[in-house]
Each structure stands twice: as C-alpha cells, then as structure tokens.
Scaffold this motif. Structure first.
Motif, PDB file in Angstrom:
ATOM      1  N   GLU A  94      49.091  42.643  25.948  1.00 17.35           N
ATOM      2  CA  GLU A  94      50.290  42.920  25.146  1.00 17.35           C
ATOM      3  C   GLU A  94      51.521  42.688  26.014  1.00 17.35           C
ATOM      4  O   GLU A  94      51.438  42.707  27.247  1.00 17.35           O
ATOM      5  N   ALA A  95      52.670  42.538  25.348  1.00 15.08           N
ATOM      6  CA  ALA A  95      53.917  42.288  26.076  1.00 15.08           C
ATOM      7  C   ALA A  95      54.208  43.396  27.094  1.00 15.08           C
ATOM      8  O   ALA A  95      54.675  43.128  28.210  1.00 15.08           O
ATOM      9  N   SER A  96      53.879  44.646  26.741  1.00 15.44           N
ATOM     10  CA  SER A  96      54.182  45.781  27.626  1.00 15.44           C
ATOM     11  C   SER A  96      53.265  45.815  28.857  1.00 15.44           C
ATOM     12  O   SER A  96      53.469  46.618  29.766  1.00 15.44           O
ATOM     13  N   ASN A  97      52.237  44.968  28.905  1.00 22.36           N
ATOM     14  CA  ASN A  97      51.335  44.899  30.065  1.00 22.36           C
ATOM     15  C   ASN A  97      51.920  44.048  31.193  1.00 22.36           C
ATOM     16  O   ASN A  97      51.555  44.188  32.357  1.00 22.36           O
ATOM     17  N   LEU A  98      52.826  43.116  30.832  1.00 24.86           N
ATOM     18  CA  LEU A  98      53.263  42.092  31.797  1.00 24.86           C
ATOM     19  C   LEU A  98      54.072  42.678  32.954  1.00 24.86           C
ATOM     20  O   LEU A  98      54.175  42.063  34.016  1.00 24.86           O
TER      21      LEU A  98
END
Ligand SMILES: [Zn+2]
Length: 264
Positions: free
Chosen positions: A73-77
């Motif tokens: 997910e975007a929040s993992n990057l």
C-alpha cells in the motif's frame, strides 16, 4: 579458481562480491560458506522484513524464503525499503523476492503469499526438504508472534524475533534446541495483556528509521549466528530507544512453567 572447503565452494564472482566481508577480522571464507549454505525463512515482508532480508542477501545468504499474505500500500513506502510506487497493489512476498534476486543474482529468493499458522507450517517451511537454519519474525502483532514462537518450539528451529513501534524496538534470538527459553517465556503476560489492546504500526505509527534500525540489528545477529555460529543475544533481550538513542540488554531466563516450551 574456486576455493573448496568441506561446506562447499565460493565462485570467483562470490569472492569478488563479498571481498570486503571476507577481509573482515573474524569473518573468513568458512563464515562466508556457512552463510551461503544457510536457508532462512522470513515471516513478514514489511518494515522489518525488507531491511533484514536486503542486508542478508547482500551479505551472501544462500537461500531466503519470505512469507507474507499482504499487498503493498502507499503507506508502506515510507519504510518498506524493497518497494517502489509502481508496486502498489502487488503481493509483498513475491515483489520482495523479485527485488532481492535483482540485488544479488547469486542467491536464491522466493516468496509465498500466505499467512503462516501451526497447521500449514510444515508445508510452508518446506520441512520435508530440510529444516530452515533460522526463522526471522518480522511481523507486527503479538498474536502472530505467539504462533511463530509455537512453530519454532515445535520444530526446534532457532527464532530471531524483532519488533518495532514508534521510536522503539526489541530483539531476541531464541534457540529452542538448547532449551534457553522462548518468546512466551519473555513476553507471555504481555501477549495476554495486549491481545485486547494491541499496538501495531497501523494504529500507533512508526518512524521510518525504527524499522530500518531494528531490521538491520536483526540481520547483524543473523549474520553472526549463521556465519560464525554464535548467538550474540543468548538469554538477552535487546531494547532500542530511538528517542534517547540508547540501546540496552536485559537478561531473561527460561520460564519453567512456560506453557509453550516447558515440556520440551
Ligand atoms: Zn517458553
């Protein structure tokens, strides 16, 4: 020219790639060969699993197997260092394994999209082929940690367990075959207390550097364990405090009443 020893051999390209490591005082070709012949299963390909696996693969770990059922997910990057924006929506385990093989084509990496439990552990850990040399717990919740610990005790596989939250982290290396205690001996009451009020990165937040540091402290312990056959954390829990920039070691003992490991 190759260097043959009892445990195998290093190719010229391996000698070249790992030259700075082999040069290291206390780390020789035998250590590099032991690392090459090792198989490690990493459970969780997120904030801890990414830096831990990357360092181990760069250092020359022969076989790495990542198990994770999540998608990127975007929040993992912000902290999951093996992933790019274009990987959003892809399974973490397989994307991480692909990236690790690009980083070091001399090793074997594969990813399984699954959630490890006591019923599928024998199959997912490829126990019929061989017992893994080490399990890395890179998950982010107590319930899964408890399951991984039970698998470690049941199959007598060493367990290197790391956790990271906010600006703090913990690290321990349990050796069930040496009867030195297990995750439940140390955190048993925590597991029960926190089950209803669980803190995870998803609900408490985590600084990008916390997972990077803890994942690499984990790889530091794994390299010594696999390459030098030394446990630098025997009966010790490492506590990292990123706010105060402090690290300390706390002793622990096997709980003779431990419901997980006392019968072993
Ligand atoms: Zn125990």
């Amino acid at each position: 020219m190759t260097h043959s020893l009892e445990t195998g051999q290093l190719l010229d390209e391996e000698l070249l790639r790992y030259a700075r490591q082999i040069l290291l005082d206390g780390w020789d070709i035998d250590a590099q060969l032991r690392l090459k012949s090792a198989r490690v299963v990493i459970i969780g390909a997120g904030g801890l699993g990414c830096p831990a696996s990357e360092t181990l693969v760069r250092a020359g770990l022969g076989q790495v197997h990542l198990i994770d059922d999540d998608v990127i997910e975007a929040s993992n990057l912000q902290r999951q260092t093996l992933f790019l924006p274009e990987n959003i929506g892809q399974p973490k385990a397989q994307t991480a394994a692909t990236m690790l093989k690009l980083i070091n084509p001399l090793i074997t990496a594969h990813g399984t999209v699954a959630r490890l439990n006591e019923d599928n552990a024998y199959e997912l850990l490829d126990m019929a082929v061989s017992k893994p040399d080490l399990l890395l717990d890179c998950t982010d919740n107590f319930a899964t940690r408890d399951i991984i610990n039970r698998i470690s005790v049941r199959y007598q596989i060493p367990l290197l367990s790391a956790s990271a939250i906010a600006m703090q982290g913990q690290l321990a290396l349990f050796e069930p075959h040496l009867n030195t205690g297990c995750y439940h001996c140390v955190f048993g009451s925590v597991v029960l207390d926190e089950a209803s009020d669980e803190r995870t990165c998803a609900n408490s937040g985590v600084l990008a550097s916390t997972t990077a540091i803890m994942g690499n402290l984990q790889s530091n312990a794994a390299l010594q364990y696999l390459g030098l056959t030394k446990n630098p954390l025997t009966n010790k829990l490492l506590l990292w405090d990123g706010k105060q920039m402090q690290q300390r070691l706390m002793g622990y003992r096997k709980d003779l009443e431990c419901p997980v490991c006392s019968s072993h």
